[in-house]
Design a protein around this motif. Structure first.
Motif, PDB file in Angstrom:
ATOM      1  N   GLN A  64       0.785  -1.117  -0.100  1.00 33.59           N
ATOM      2  CA  GLN A  64       0.028   0.035  -0.063  1.00 33.59           C
ATOM      3  C   GLN A  64       0.898   1.230   0.036  1.00 33.59           C
ATOM      4  O   GLN A  64       0.709   2.214  -0.834  1.00 33.59           O
ATOM      5  N   ALA A  65       1.882   1.367   0.763  1.00 31.94           N
ATOM      6  CA  ALA A  65       2.696   2.458   0.892  1.00 31.94           C
ATOM      7  C   ALA A  65       3.414   2.712  -0.324  1.00 31.94           C
ATOM      8  O   ALA A  65       3.404   3.697  -0.989  1.00 31.94           O
ATOM      9  N   ILE A  66       4.050   1.607  -0.979  1.00 31.79           N
ATOM     10  CA  ILE A  66       4.502   1.680  -2.225  1.00 31.79           C
ATOM     11  C   ILE A  66       3.475   1.959  -3.471  1.00 31.79           C
ATOM     12  O   ILE A  66       4.029   2.902  -4.198  1.00 31.79           O
ATOM     13  N   ASP A  67       2.662   1.825  -3.303  1.00 28.87           N
ATOM     14  CA  ASP A  67       1.484   1.862  -4.378  1.00 28.87           C
ATOM     15  C   ASP A  67       1.126   3.403  -4.268  1.00 28.87           C
ATOM     16  O   ASP A  67       1.038   4.133  -5.170  1.00 28.87           O
ATOM     17  N   GLY A  68       1.100   4.031  -3.021  1.00 24.18           N
ATOM     18  CA  GLY A  68       0.807   5.434  -2.830  1.00 24.18           C
ATOM     19  C   GLY A  68       1.966   6.219  -3.361  1.00 24.18           C
ATOM     20  O   GLY A  68       1.565   7.189  -4.147  1.00 24.18           O
ATOM     21  N   PHE A  69       3.209   5.986  -3.143  1.00 24.24           N
ATOM     22  CA  PHE A  69       4.362   6.607  -3.820  1.00 24.24           C
ATOM     23  C   PHE A  69       4.094   6.502  -5.489  1.00 24.24           C
ATOM     24  O   PHE A  69       4.536   7.621  -6.132  1.00 24.24           O
ATOM     25  N   ILE A  70       3.818   5.453  -5.824  1.00 19.73           N
ATOM     26  CA  ILE A  70       3.789   5.226  -7.505  1.00 19.73           C
ATOM     27  C   ILE A  70       2.768   5.940  -8.073  1.00 19.73           C
ATOM     28  O   ILE A  70       2.871   6.858  -8.923  1.00 19.73           O
ATOM     29  N   GLU A  71       1.585   6.005  -7.264  1.00 17.94           N
ATOM     30  CA  GLU A  71       0.310   6.924  -7.669  1.00 17.94           C
ATOM     31  C   GLU A  71       1.019   8.528  -7.605  1.00 17.94           C
ATOM     32  O   GLU A  71       0.601   9.051  -8.771  1.00 17.94           O
ATOM     33  N   ALA A  72       1.647   8.740  -6.688  1.00 13.74           N
ATOM     34  CA  ALA A  72       2.162  10.172  -6.464  1.00 13.74           C
ATOM     35  C   ALA A  72       3.081  10.618  -7.952  1.00 13.74           C
ATOM     36  O   ALA A  72       3.008  11.725  -8.420  1.00 13.74           O
ATOM     37  N   MET A  73       3.717   9.433  -8.137  1.00 15.64           N
ATOM     38  CA  MET A  73       4.776   9.552  -9.269  1.00 15.64           C
ATOM     39  C   MET A  73       4.026   9.770 -10.713  1.00 15.64           C
ATOM     40  O   MET A  73       4.607  10.601 -11.477  1.00 15.64           O
TER      41      MET A  73
END
Ligand SMILES: *Cc1c(COP(=O)(O)O)cnc(C)c1O
Length: 485
Positions: free
Chosen positions: A432-441
């Motif tokens: 979830q944390a990594i997906d959040g970062f990917i979405e922001a990118m």
């Protein structure tokens, strides 16, 4: 003022107070003493607590935010290891205890931890001995290169330079230079690893050794490493492993088996101990047995009856590199971490770190340019060169991410990638944390297309938006009281 010890202290290397001065009154020159009290701000305890709590809440840390700072391995510091380091016997251990006559028996637990951590690190990395003393990775590098120099000197070898790939961390050439060597840089090839043909061209009998991190700062593993080690050994050079990227290979392969003679580790990276602004850290250095006589003193020894002691009796040692036991409380944390995870757990650390980085790479490569589009290890490096042509630079994307609640990745390093954005998620982040970062990118990517000009306005959520870092470095003023408010 009286010096702390009334009783006689054995004269041991590294202990600065000569025996004859113990117990003497010491005069401090008037020019060093205060003539009036310091004008400290007067505030209540509550105001003080609020001030520092609010300051701490402005901070970005692994405890509060995703922190994918490439090459730094900002993994979570488990509370378990903090608790162990805070056990009274460890936390309140006075460093001078072991210096007292027969002081060793008061410090057995501490010495055992140093001894067993050394043994674990030997097993993890395939080396024969370690010094636990260096206080950071860079300090470990200097220690390692000094041992390299001592080794060559003892053999009567005349050596001039150290070979370093162009993707290396800046501390590698700096350490080599401080130890008295010049450096030769070898370019990376199209696969993102050191070009072995260029190495062959430059490698002569004047080479003291080669410093290399594997995987390197492109996040790419060099699978020609055994061949490289053979080439370097053939000219009587030594192989130095910069262990800052050990997290990627934990439990899978060992620098000692790849042909490295000297290894430094960053306990504050791979072994989950705290980083700070330049410290606290620990950079233990491991060596193959040919180099063991040159390790710094003191070293922890084990007697026949199973007790431990500090051994200074190494006449070829490069000497004293840090005070007392090194950064002892950091070593305790690393020890607890290794004991907690065991062999299986450490292997999973490496595997998950690599999986997480590759997940980010695969999901983001449609949006951002990869200089080396191949399976990465624990970190992935994108290039914002295409975005820079629209006026949005790596630094602007980093500042945007702050507003989105992420600590920025490393930018502009390694120097071999234009507008580098170097992302290292580590194994401790959830999907979830990594997906959040990917979405922001991805959002950043879309916004760059639509409104590139807004990127100059980020970050908006921080008390200071864009400090002038060049001015701050050139005209440093760290004195709060001189500041005109
Ligand atoms: C962090 C790092 C270093 C230096 O280590 P410090 O502990 O910060 O002194 C050296 N090489 C690489 C590749 C690093 O990432």
């Amino acid at each position: 003022m009286k010096l702390i010890f009334e009783k006689s202290i054995p004269e041991r290397p590294g202990f600065q107070v000569p025996r004859s001065d113990v117990g003497k009154k010491v005069k401090i020159d008037k020019k060093y003493t205060r003539s009036e009290s310091a004008s400290l701000p007067e505030v209540s305890e509550l105001d003080c607590v609020r001030h520092f709590t609010q300051l701490s809440q402005r901070n970005y840390s692994v405890d509060t935010h995703f922190y994918p700072l490439g090459s730094c391995t900002m993994k979570y510091n488990p509370r378990f290891t903090e608790n162990i380091a805070n056990i009274r016997g460890f936390a309140c251990l006075h460093p001078l205890l072991a210096q007292l006559p027969n002081g060793d028996h008061l410090t057995q637990g501490a010495l055992q931890i140093l001894y067993e951590t050394e043994q674990s690190l030997c097993e993890i990395t395939g080396m024969d001995n370690y010094t636990m003393q260096p206080l950071a990775g860079a300090h470990g590098e200097l220690t390692g290169v000094m041992m390299m120099a001592a080794y060559h000197k003892s053999k009567g070898n005349k050596k001039k330079y150290i070979i370093i790939p162009d993707s290396a961390h800046g501390t590698n050439p700096a350490s080599a230079a401080i130890a008295g060597y010049t450096t030769i840089s070898i370019p990376s090839n199209a696969e993102g690893v050191m070009d072995i043909d260029k190495l062959k061209e430059k490698l002569t009998g004047d080479a003291a050794g080669l410093m290399l991190t594997n995987p390197n700062t492109h996040g790419i593993f060099n699978n020609q490493i055994s061949e490289i080690a053979e080439l370097v050994h053939a000219v009587d050079g030594l192989m130095y492993y910069d262990g800052a990227n050990l997290n990627a290979i934990l439990g899978r392969c060992r620098p000692g088996d790849m042909g490295f003679d000297i290894v430094h580790l960053n306990l504050h990276k791979t072994f989950a101990t705290p980083h700070g602004g330049g410290g606290p850290g620990a950079g233990p250095v491991g060596v193959k047995k040919e180099l063991s006589p040159f390790l710094p003193i003191s070293r922890v020894g084990k007697k026949g009856d199973g007790s431990y002691y500090l051994n200074y009796d190494y006449p070829q040692s490069i000497g004293y590199i840090a005070a007392f036991y090194g950064n002892f409380s950091i070593i305790v944390r690393a020890y607890a971490y290794i004991m907690l995870l065991g062999q299986q757990g450490l292997q999973e650390v490496g595997d998950h770190a690599v999986l997480n980085a590759n997940y980010i790479k695969e999901r983001l490569k449609k949006y951002f340019k990869l200089k080396y589009d191949r399976t990465c290890m624990h970190e992935v490096v994108f290039s914002a060169a295409p975005e820079a042509q629209k006026g949005v630079h790596a630094i602007d994307i980093a500042k945007y991410l702050i507003d989105k609640g992420f600590h920025p990745p490393t930018v502009y390093f390694p120097l071999t990638v234009k507008e580098a954005i170097m992302i290292e998620p580590t194994e401790t982040e959830s999907k979830q944390a990594i997906d959040g970062f990917i979405e922001a990118m991805i959002e950043a990517h879309d916004l760059i297309k639509k409104k590139p000009e807004v990127f100059k306005e980020f970050p908006q959520s921080t008390p200071i938006s864009r400090p002038d870092e060049v001015k701050a470095a050139r005209e440093l003023n760290a004195n709060y009281f001189n500041k005109k408010l």
